[in-house]
Design a protein around this motif. Structure first.
Motif, PDB file in Angstrom:
ATOM      1  N   ILE A 157      43.779  14.368  57.640  1.00 24.85           N
ATOM      2  CA  ILE A 157      44.409  15.096  58.509  1.00 24.85           C
ATOM      3  C   ILE A 157      43.295  16.412  58.843  1.00 24.85           C
ATOM      4  O   ILE A 157      43.194  16.881  60.035  1.00 24.85           O
ATOM      5  CB  ILE A 157      45.648  15.771  58.045  1.00 24.85           C
ATOM      6  N   ILE A 158      42.802  16.920  57.872  1.00 24.82           N
ATOM      7  CA  ILE A 158      41.965  18.206  58.142  1.00 24.82           C
ATOM      8  C   ILE A 158      40.760  17.532  58.968  1.00 24.82           C
ATOM      9  O   ILE A 158      40.463  18.312  59.948  1.00 24.82           O
ATOM     10  CB  ILE A 158      41.225  18.647  56.536  1.00 24.82           C
ATOM     11  N   ARG A 159      40.113  16.469  58.443  1.00 24.80           N
ATOM     12  CA  ARG A 159      38.831  15.975  59.256  1.00 24.80           C
ATOM     13  C   ARG A 159      39.300  15.950  60.699  1.00 24.80           C
ATOM     14  O   ARG A 159      38.606  16.312  61.789  1.00 24.80           O
ATOM     15  CB  ARG A 159      38.367  14.738  58.745  1.00 24.80           C
ATOM     16  N   ASP A 160      40.235  15.037  60.892  1.00 19.04           N
ATOM     17  CA  ASP A 160      40.749  14.774  62.290  1.00 19.04           C
ATOM     18  C   ASP A 160      41.121  15.787  63.149  1.00 19.04           C
ATOM     19  O   ASP A 160      40.729  16.229  64.225  1.00 19.04           O
ATOM     20  CB  ASP A 160      42.120  13.878  62.510  1.00 19.04           C
ATOM     21  N   TYR A 161      41.770  17.104  62.539  1.00 17.74           N
ATOM     22  CA  TYR A 161      42.206  18.110  63.157  1.00 17.74           C
ATOM     23  C   TYR A 161      40.969  18.938  63.505  1.00 17.74           C
ATOM     24  O   TYR A 161      40.747  19.449  64.816  1.00 17.74           O
ATOM     25  CB  TYR A 161      43.130  19.022  62.208  1.00 17.74           C
ATOM     26  N   MET A 162      39.855  19.199  62.594  1.00 23.45           N
ATOM     27  CA  MET A 162      38.700  19.953  62.928  1.00 23.45           C
ATOM     28  C   MET A 162      38.049  19.218  64.217  1.00 23.45           C
ATOM     29  O   MET A 162      37.365  19.770  64.967  1.00 23.45           O
ATOM     30  CB  MET A 162      37.890  19.861  61.594  1.00 23.45           C
ATOM     31  N   ASP A 163      37.750  17.757  63.917  1.00 23.80           N
ATOM     32  CA  ASP A 163      37.109  17.033  64.844  1.00 23.80           C
ATOM     33  C   ASP A 163      37.762  17.362  66.285  1.00 23.80           C
ATOM     34  O   ASP A 163      36.988  17.618  67.306  1.00 23.80           O
ATOM     35  CB  ASP A 163      37.138  15.418  64.668  1.00 23.80           C
ATOM     36  N   ASN A 164      39.009  17.171  66.204  1.00 23.40           N
ATOM     37  CA  ASN A 164      39.825  17.661  67.746  1.00 23.40           C
ATOM     38  C   ASN A 164      39.427  18.773  68.261  1.00 23.40           C
ATOM     39  O   ASN A 164      39.502  18.980  69.462  1.00 23.40           O
ATOM     40  CB  ASN A 164      41.279  17.403  67.471  1.00 23.40           C
ATOM     41  N   GLN A 165      39.183  20.063  67.217  1.00 25.71           N
ATOM     42  CA  GLN A 165      39.016  21.214  67.805  1.00 25.71           C
ATOM     43  C   GLN A 165      37.543  21.303  68.016  1.00 25.71           C
ATOM     44  O   GLN A 165      37.004  22.411  68.429  1.00 25.71           O
ATOM     45  CB  GLN A 165      39.399  22.221  66.637  1.00 25.71           C
ATOM     46  N   GLY A 166      36.495  20.372  68.093  1.00 25.26           N
ATOM     47  CA  GLY A 166      35.141  20.381  68.266  1.00 25.26           C
ATOM     48  C   GLY A 166      34.276  20.955  67.248  1.00 25.26           C
ATOM     49  O   GLY A 166      33.184  21.321  67.411  1.00 25.26           O
ATOM     50  N   PHE A 167      34.535  20.837  66.108  1.00 28.67           N
ATOM     51  CA  PHE A 167      33.821  21.161  64.891  1.00 28.67           C
ATOM     52  C   PHE A 167      32.741  19.829  64.506  1.00 28.67           C
ATOM     53  O   PHE A 167      33.462  18.759  64.448  1.00 28.67           O
ATOM     54  CB  PHE A 167      34.725  21.655  63.825  1.00 28.67           C
ATOM     55  N   GLU A 259      45.605  28.853  60.201  1.00 30.08           N
ATOM     56  CA  GLU A 259      47.277  28.789  60.078  1.00 30.08           C
ATOM     57  C   GLU A 259      47.670  27.248  60.727  1.00 30.08           C
ATOM     58  O   GLU A 259      48.486  26.660  60.259  1.00 30.08           O
ATOM     59  CB  GLU A 259      47.791  29.705  61.123  1.00 30.08           C
ATOM     60  N   GLU A 260      46.958  26.845  62.007  1.00 30.03           N
ATOM     61  CA  GLU A 260      47.138  25.777  62.491  1.00 30.03           C
ATOM     62  C   GLU A 260      46.721  24.502  61.597  1.00 30.03           C
ATOM     63  O   GLU A 260      47.501  23.510  61.508  1.00 30.03           O
ATOM     64  CB  GLU A 260      46.535  25.548  63.818  1.00 30.03           C
ATOM     65  N   VAL A 261      45.717  24.780  61.025  1.00 27.54           N
ATOM     66  CA  VAL A 261      45.246  23.420  60.101  1.00 27.54           C
ATOM     67  C   VAL A 261      45.899  23.388  58.655  1.00 27.54           C
ATOM     68  O   VAL A 261      46.557  22.219  58.411  1.00 27.54           O
ATOM     69  CB  VAL A 261      43.819  23.604  59.791  1.00 27.54           C
ATOM     70  N   SER A 262      46.463  24.475  58.412  1.00 31.49           N
ATOM     71  CA  SER A 262      47.509  24.523  57.186  1.00 31.49           C
ATOM     72  C   SER A 262      48.828  23.810  57.640  1.00 31.49           C
ATOM     73  O   SER A 262      49.349  23.007  56.912  1.00 31.49           O
ATOM     74  CB  SER A 262      47.880  25.862  56.694  1.00 31.49           C
ATOM     75  N   ILE A 263      49.435  24.350  58.670  1.00 31.24           N
ATOM     76  CA  ILE A 263      50.564  23.541  59.241  1.00 31.24           C
ATOM     77  C   ILE A 263      50.409  22.267  59.300  1.00 31.24           C
ATOM     78  O   ILE A 263      51.382  21.046  58.974  1.00 31.24           O
ATOM     79  CB  ILE A 263      51.027  24.144  60.354  1.00 31.24           C
ATOM     80  N   ALA A 264      49.345  21.836  59.846  1.00 38.22           N
ATOM     81  CA  ALA A 264      49.137  20.300  60.280  1.00 38.22           C
ATOM     82  C   ALA A 264      49.082  19.553  58.972  1.00 38.22           C
ATOM     83  O   ALA A 264      49.831  18.416  59.071  1.00 38.22           O
ATOM     84  CB  ALA A 264      47.726  20.154  60.986  1.00 38.22           C
ATOM     85  N   VAL A 265      48.493  20.020  57.818  1.00 38.51           N
ATOM     86  CA  VAL A 265      48.357  19.234  56.616  1.00 38.51           C
ATOM     87  C   VAL A 265      49.637  19.197  55.969  1.00 38.51           C
ATOM     88  O   VAL A 265      50.463  18.132  55.601  1.00 38.51           O
ATOM     89  CB  VAL A 265      47.528  19.908  55.607  1.00 38.51           C
ATOM     90  N   VAL A 266      50.554  20.501  56.008  1.00 34.61           N
ATOM     91  CA  VAL A 266      51.731  20.451  55.149  1.00 34.61           C
ATOM     92  C   VAL A 266      52.669  19.288  55.777  1.00 34.61           C
ATOM     93  O   VAL A 266      53.378  18.493  55.268  1.00 34.61           O
ATOM     94  CB  VAL A 266      52.169  21.657  55.105  1.00 34.61           C
TER      95      VAL A 266
END
Ligand code: ASP
Length: 602
Positions: A157-167, A259-266
């Motif tokens: 989830i973290i990887r996908d989230y960060m990828d979506n944000q352009g990291f 905040e957003e990445v933490s919420i996404a994972v939880v």
């Protein structure tokens, strides 16, 4: 296809497969015999299925089935059938069906195990070192597989989230140079030039900042960090962080991402409740309300400064604390008025172990107000204390006075957590995050007589506080933030210094001489002089996040291969000695000391 290769996994069988012939592979979890029937629970990573061998249908399999030892690997062929009415097992996802075996093949027999895996309750009693020594067996347990799977999902989830944000995910070196994150380094001798050492990174801090200088703008890494510290239930010598750095951002942008990445994972891996947006406290507010910088905000019971009322009471302990620059503060214990004399003494001992001289109490019982300090005060003074602490009938007010404010904070914060625990206010169903911001830049280290960085030396002070750098460094607040979850530090980060003069000034404040700055940090100071963008970032501790998600108190339970005790790996027997030829090659000579006990007492 190999004769023994599975057609389906054990845990996937349901009523829809009734009548199908299947081949299953897995481990024998348990064998039970009832008259003409032998039941073999077969387990693979997806779950457990009941296999039946019936003496009436397959008499030739009975002896083989009865002799199957737990954890033997088998392959079997059989027909899926509905279980007889009344024999279903609602605890199993496959509990409506069973497989009538027609063929059983032993792929590899297991010898007697050091512990019985099939009984989770019994496993809780097994010595942890033994479990870790045989971790490859311990990990066969469904609950451990669940942990590995949850961890995998969270990281995905973290990887996908960060990828979506352009990291961009970028790996940084493991064999590197010492970084000042506040712990001891693990060192690696350099064979070609004895006397030189690499250090394992305590965090990729400098590399990620250099990536910002390199124009990457958005970096992340699921990074392994190494710190030689005394071990605790939430600490391991190596651990994993979501490490992030961003350019051209403000603190607000960073907090939003955290905040957003933490919420996404939880939300993706649990149904735990959170308060959103995450509440924020300045460091000073957190210290004042909760007595520490990682408040457990699953419950209130904030600390009350009753100094004003205390100053009107002629009790020498209060008077001395206040006269010497200390504090008199209180915390409410809901329902605490019913504590017995003995229980109150125990509570006092609890406070004393953290430095309190004693514990003063005011209880609001059915026969009115009672207090350990009643002979020093009037009823209206007790009533004023009770009112300020919002005490109701049945409650107890616990008061700590000390000339040292940090003792008051420490004792009351621990007492508050203890009360929260006793009152059932620290439920694991919730993950209550909060941000603590505006930490002091530096903290006075009285032993070493120097200023230490509160976060790390790359943290940017609030610009309007830079003026205190020579006159009053303790007053400087930094652009530094922690993310706290249920009273544990979950992440920390800061806006960084990107200007070499300010960086050099902060190094000097930390007592790092110009020569040492050049030698240890010359690269970063130089990099900042070639157009470094403003930048900042953070790191979230993934192991601790998983601990919270899994309601685990022990970090070792959420790692595949943890160390035990003071950093020992009983599985590989590491650390271990190396042969003298290796030492010679590295130019090392061993001087024997026994620091194991020392480090446990740290
Ligand atoms: N490197 C820091 C740490 O490991 C986190 C950060 O400031 O980004 O705590």
């Amino acid at each position: 296809m190999l004769s023994w290769q599975r057609t389906i996994e054990c845990g996937k069988l349901t009523l829809t497969h009734t009548g199908e012939k299947v081949v299953l592979n897995g481990w024998v979890n348990k064998v039970r015999t009832f008259g003409d029937l032998v039941f073999v629970d077969l387990r693979d990573r997806t779950g457990l299925i009941q296999v039946v061998i019936d003496n009436n249908d397959t008499p030739h399999l009975i002896a083989a089935a009865n002799s199957l030892k737990p954890e033997t690997v088998i392959s079997l062929m059989g027909e899926v059938r509905k279980r007889r009415a009344g024999t279903e097992n609602s605890k199993l996802s496959t509990g409506d069906v069973e497989v009538a075996a027609e063929k059983i093949e032993v792929l590899n027999e297991a010898k007697l195990l050091p512990f019985t895996l099939s009984d989770e309750e019994q496993m809780k009693q097994v010595d942890e070192t033994l479990r870790v020594k045989y971790r490859y067996l311990d990990l066969r347990r469904p609950s451990m597989y669940q942990m590995l799977s949850l961890r995998h999902k969270a990281v995905k989830i973290i990887r996908d989230y960060m990828d979506n944000q352009g990291f961009l995910e970028i790996e940084t070196p493991i064999i590197s140079k010492s970084t000042p994150e506040g712990a001891r380094d693990y060192l690696i001798p350099y064979r070609l030039q004895p006397g030189l050492f690499y250090a394992l990174p305590q965090a990729p801090q400098q590399y990620k900042q250099l990536l910002m200088v390199a124009g990457v703008e958005r970096y992340f890494q699921i990074a392994r960090c190494f710190r030689d510290e005394s071990q605790r239930s939430d600490r391991q010598p190596e651990f994993t962080q979501l490490d992030v750095e961003m350019s051209f951002i403000t603190q607000e942008d960073v907090l939003k991402l955290m905040e957003e990445v933490s919420i996404a994972v939880v939300n993706a891996v649990s149904d735990k409740k959170m308060t959103v947006p995450f509440p924020r406290f300045t460091y000073d507010e957190a210290m004042s309300l909760y007595g520490n910088d990682k408040p457990d905000i699953r419950f209130g019971l904030t600390l009350k400064d009753i100094g004003e009322i205390a100053s009107t009471i002629s009790f020498h302990v209060f008077a001395e604390a206040l006269a010497n620059g200390g504090q008199v503060k209180a915390v409410l214990y809901p329902g605490g008025a019913s504590l017995s004399r003995k229980e109150l003494d125990q509570l006092t001992d609890f406070c004393k172990q953290f430095g309190a001289g004693g514990l003063a109490t005011v209880s609001i019982g059915s026969e009115g107000m009672k207090s350990s300090i009643s002979r020093f005060c009037e009823a209206n003074q007790l009533a004023a204390i009770a009112e300020q602490c919002e005490a109701k009938q049945g409650d107890l007010v616990c008061i700590i006075a000390h000339a040292n404010k940090s003792v008051v904070a420490n004792v009351l914060s621990r007492l508050r957590l203890e009360i929260g625990q006793r009152c059932g206010l620290r439920s694991n169903d919730r993950m209550e995050f909060c941000f603590v911001i505006d930490f002091p830049l530096v903290q006075w280290n009285p032993d070493e007589k120097r200023w230490d960085a509160e976060h790390h030396p790359f943290t940017m002070p609030h610009e309007d506080n830079l003026q205190y750098i020579d006159s009053d460094p303790g007053k400087i607040r930094a652009q530094c933030y922690d993310l706290v979850c249920n009273g544990n530090e979950s992440a920390s980060g800061s806006i960084r210094i990107h200007n070499s003069e300010i960086q050099a000034k902060v190094f000097s404040l930390l007592g790092i001489s110009a020569a040492t700055q050049k030698e240890r940090f010359g690269h970063i100071l130089e990099a900042f002089s070639y157009g470094a963008p403003p930048h900042g970032g953070f790191a979230i501790g993934i192991d601790r996040l998983i601990m919270n998600l899994m309601d685990e108190q022990n970090i070792r339970e959420v790692m595949a291969f943890p160390k035990v005790g003071p950093g020992y790996d009983p599985l590989m027997d590491a650390p271990s000695s190396v042969d003298s030829a290796q030492l010679k090659e590295l130019g090392l000579e061993i001087v024997k000391t026994d620091r194991v006990n020392e480090s446990q007492n740290e």
